[in-house]
Design an enzyme around this catalytic site. Structure first.
Site, PDB file in Angstrom:
ATOM      1  CB  ALA A 109      -0.959   0.008   1.186  1.00  0.00           C
ATOM      2  N   GLY A 112       0.397   5.063  -0.460  1.00  0.00           N
ATOM      3  CA  GLY A 112      -1.024   5.182  -0.100  1.00  0.00           C
ATOM      4  C   GLY A 112      -1.934   5.711  -1.192  1.00  0.00           C
ATOM      5  N   GLY A 113      -1.432   5.819  -2.423  1.00  0.00           N
ATOM      6  CA  GLY A 113      -2.266   6.348  -3.518  1.00  0.00           C
ATOM      7  C   GLY A 113      -3.534   5.521  -3.704  1.00  0.00           C
ATOM      8  CB  CYS A 229       3.962   1.294 -12.707  1.00  0.00           C
ATOM      9  SG  CYS A 229       5.258   1.066 -11.517  1.00  0.00           S
TER      10      CYS A 229
HETATM   11  N1  SAM Z   1      -0.015   0.956  -4.012  1.00  0.00           N
HETATM   12  C1  SAM Z   1       0.924   2.024  -3.775  1.00  0.00           C
HETATM   13  C2  SAM Z   1       0.279   3.345  -4.132  1.00  0.00           C
HETATM   14  O1  SAM Z   1      -0.640   3.365  -4.945  1.00  0.00           O
HETATM   15  O2  SAM Z   1       0.705   4.372  -3.570  1.00  0.00           O
HETATM   16  C3  SAM Z   1       2.224   1.789  -4.513  1.00  0.00           C
HETATM   17  C4  SAM Z   1       2.814   0.436  -4.259  1.00  0.00           C
HETATM   18  S1  SAM Z   1       4.346   0.153  -5.005  1.00  0.00           S
HETATM   19  C5  SAM Z   1       3.959  -0.115  -6.648  1.00  0.00           C
HETATM   20  C6  SAM Z   1       4.726  -1.453  -4.419  1.00  0.00           C
HETATM   21  C7  SAM Z   1       4.944  -1.564  -2.940  1.00  0.00           C
HETATM   22  O3  SAM Z   1       5.295  -2.935  -2.645  1.00  0.00           O
HETATM   23  C8  SAM Z   1       6.067  -0.709  -2.398  1.00  0.00           C
HETATM   24  O4  SAM Z   1       5.605   0.093  -1.346  1.00  0.00           O
HETATM   25  C9  SAM Z   1       7.097  -1.721  -1.882  1.00  0.00           C
HETATM   26  O5  SAM Z   1       7.737  -1.293  -0.718  1.00  0.00           O
HETATM   27  C10 SAM Z   1       6.246  -2.938  -1.609  1.00  0.00           C
HETATM   28  N2  SAM Z   1       7.010  -4.203  -1.645  1.00  0.00           N
HETATM   29  C11 SAM Z   1       8.312  -4.381  -1.959  1.00  0.00           C
HETATM   30  N3  SAM Z   1       8.650  -5.685  -1.826  1.00  0.00           N
HETATM   31  C12 SAM Z   1       7.552  -6.325  -1.421  1.00  0.00           C
HETATM   32  C13 SAM Z   1       7.271  -7.683  -1.114  1.00  0.00           C
HETATM   33  N4  SAM Z   1       8.196  -8.626  -1.202  1.00  0.00           N
HETATM   34  N5  SAM Z   1       6.016  -7.979  -0.714  1.00  0.00           N
HETATM   35  C14 SAM Z   1       5.061  -7.028  -0.638  1.00  0.00           C
HETATM   36  N6  SAM Z   1       5.280  -5.733  -0.930  1.00  0.00           N
HETATM   37  C15 SAM Z   1       6.500  -5.391  -1.318  1.00  0.00           C
END
Ligand code: SAM
Length: 448
Positions: A109, A112-113, A229
């Site tokens: 998350a 937080g978007g 993305c």
């Molecule tokens: N959903 C968020 C938003 O809309 O603001 C953006 C999420 S970003 C694409 C992916 C997120 O997954 C990051 O915050 C990252 O820290 C987290 N992440 C990294 N490795 C991970 C893992 N092994 N399991 C779950 N989440 C992970």
């Protein structure tokens, strides 16, 4: 901007890909900026807004203003979010889950978007668990949920695998997976240099692991939104195909207006920057077959030892509107959480690691409340709490945690407000006003 040839070659043949238009879109001078308005906080924004057609509260902003120096941004009046990501709204509204109270989980998350977006779309009585595994990013997620003013959110810091203690618990899961990030090359030039095919394969394996964990937590009949993305098929169509074949996930088709430029691909949807007014994005949506036996297991709900009622809460009405809320004490802090979801809170506390829940009210010291910043930003702040209206330069000085000079006959705690929206707390003493804006949130730059 030089895109790696191995990257460009890997896109050949993908639905909607056009090498000339794709590269031209990456040379476009002005990046696209968009925001999403918080429907819980009415504000009067001064910039020029053009609607994002697929998100009711979304708007493009041009030219890009300085969000840092906009008090409304710090008050949680809007969230700065990339427009393609807002397509989550179309999926959620078509999922059949938007008109009933549900349990929703955002597994990846931070910052937080999508969690703030989903929060604005959930029917009353719903619960949102916003999880981030990386500790250093969980604080930002918590701060953004606090700014949004939410009362029905639990922020957790867990590896997706930890959620197996909550089998079949959630009706909806957002899985915005960590990915190779090529869709954001226009905004993040450093990501171009670090892109490799090996990184794509590494991300794909991690996406499979996270999906496996998510599937266990999803209720039979529940809906999972998966997004990246990245432009790479290995993280998108191939993951979707693997998921359908391995887990019997049912792909849910989504109706999208053709004028938006979203391209239908195998088991999902692609946003290309030469078709859509937004960045690169892939999303898809799956339903868990309803044939699976319902989860019979009773979740552990024993009382968390940290929570006990030990304060006369009646005086809290001067601070917080407690309609529908229960007050509990957690680690020395008072917090309010929806009455109807107390059992969920206890189950989640027994199973995983919440770092924040509901609305933190403050600390009770010698029969007095030291109010918390979260209360000032919450939609539950009592209407009897006095506001100190600040003009623009006072509001910026407040957000920089500087001393505030303002005339007021009131003494004691007040909220600093800009255009009617609370920014945080002030304590008015004789001849001095103490600024209680949290140190970690203050604007560090000087205003030019
Ligand atoms: N959903 C968020 C938003 O809309 O603001 C953006 C999420 S970003 C694409 C992916 C997120 O997954 C990051 O915050 C990252 O820290 C987290 N992440 C990294 N490795 C991970 C893992 N092994 N399991 C779950 N989440 C992970």
């Amino acid at each position: 901007m030089q895109l790696p040839s191995s990257f460009l070659n890997s896109l050949e043949g993908l639905p909607g890909y056009d090498p000339v238009l794709f590269e031209a879109a990456h040379l476009q001078a002005a990046p696209i900026t968009s925001i999403r308005i918080n429907p819980a906080k009415k504000s009067d924004l001064s910039f020029s807004l053009t609607p994002v057609p697929w998100a009711q509260m979304g708007s493009y902003v041009s030219p890009r203003p300085s969000f840092t120096f906009d008090p409304n941004f710090h008050a949680g009046a809007y969230y700065v979010q990339e427009a393609s990501s807002m397509l989550l709204e179309q999926v959620f509204l078509q999922s059949g889950l938007s008109n009933q109270p549900i349990r929703a989980l955002d597994l990846c998350a931070a910052p937080g978007g999508k969690a703030t977006h989903l929060h604005s779309l959930l029917a009353p009585g719903s619960l949102l668990v916003a999880n981030e595994v990386i500790r250093s990013r969980t604080g930002l997620l918590r701060d953004n949920m606090i700014k949004w003013g939410a009362d029905n959110v639990i922020v957790t810091q867990n590896d997706p695998a930890h959620f197996e203690k909550l089998p079949g618990y959630f009706d909806w899961i957002t899985l915005d997976a960590p990915c190779s990030g090529s869709g954001l090359f226009r905004k993040d030039h450093d990501a171009i240099a670090s892109w490799t095919a090996g990184q794509v394969s590494h991300c794909a394996l991690r996406q499979q692991r996270i999906l496996q964990a998510a599937w266990k937590v999803l209720k039979p009949g529940g809906v999972l939104f998966y997004a990246t993305c990245s432009y790479s098929a290995a993280e998108n169509e191939e993951i979707a195909e693997w998921f359908i074949n391995e887990y019997g996930a049912i792909f849910m088709a989504i109706q999208l207006d053709s004028s938006w430029g979203v391209i239908e691909t195998t088991n999902g949807y692609r946003c290309w920057p030469h078709h859509v007014l937004g960045e690169g994005f892939f999303f898809t949506c799956f339903q868990k077959p309803n044939t699976a036996a319902p989860i019979e297991r009773a979740f552990r709900t024993e009382k968390n030892k940290q929570i006990k009622k030990s304060v006369d809460f009646s005086s809290l009405v001067e601070w917080i509107d407690l309609d529908g809320m229960d007050v509990t004490e957690m680690g020395g802090q008072l917090m309010a959480f929806p009455k109807a979801m107390q059992a969920d809170l206890q189950i989640i506390q027994s199973a995983i690691h919440p770092v924040y829940a509901g609305v933190r009210i403050g600390e009770w010291m010698r029969d007095k409340l030291i109010p918390d910043h979260a209360l000032a930003l919450s939609t539950h702040l009592s209407s009897v709490v006095e506001h100190l209206p600040l003009d623009y330069s006072q509001a910026i000085a407040y957000l920089q945690r500087k001393e505030i000079k303002a005339a007021t006959s009131t003494k004691g705690w007040m909220v600093a407000a800009y255009q009617g929206l609370p920014l945080g707390w002030l304590n008015v003493l004789t001849g001095r006003i103490n600024n209680y804006y949290p140190k970690g949130l203050r604007i560090l730059k000087e205003h030019l």
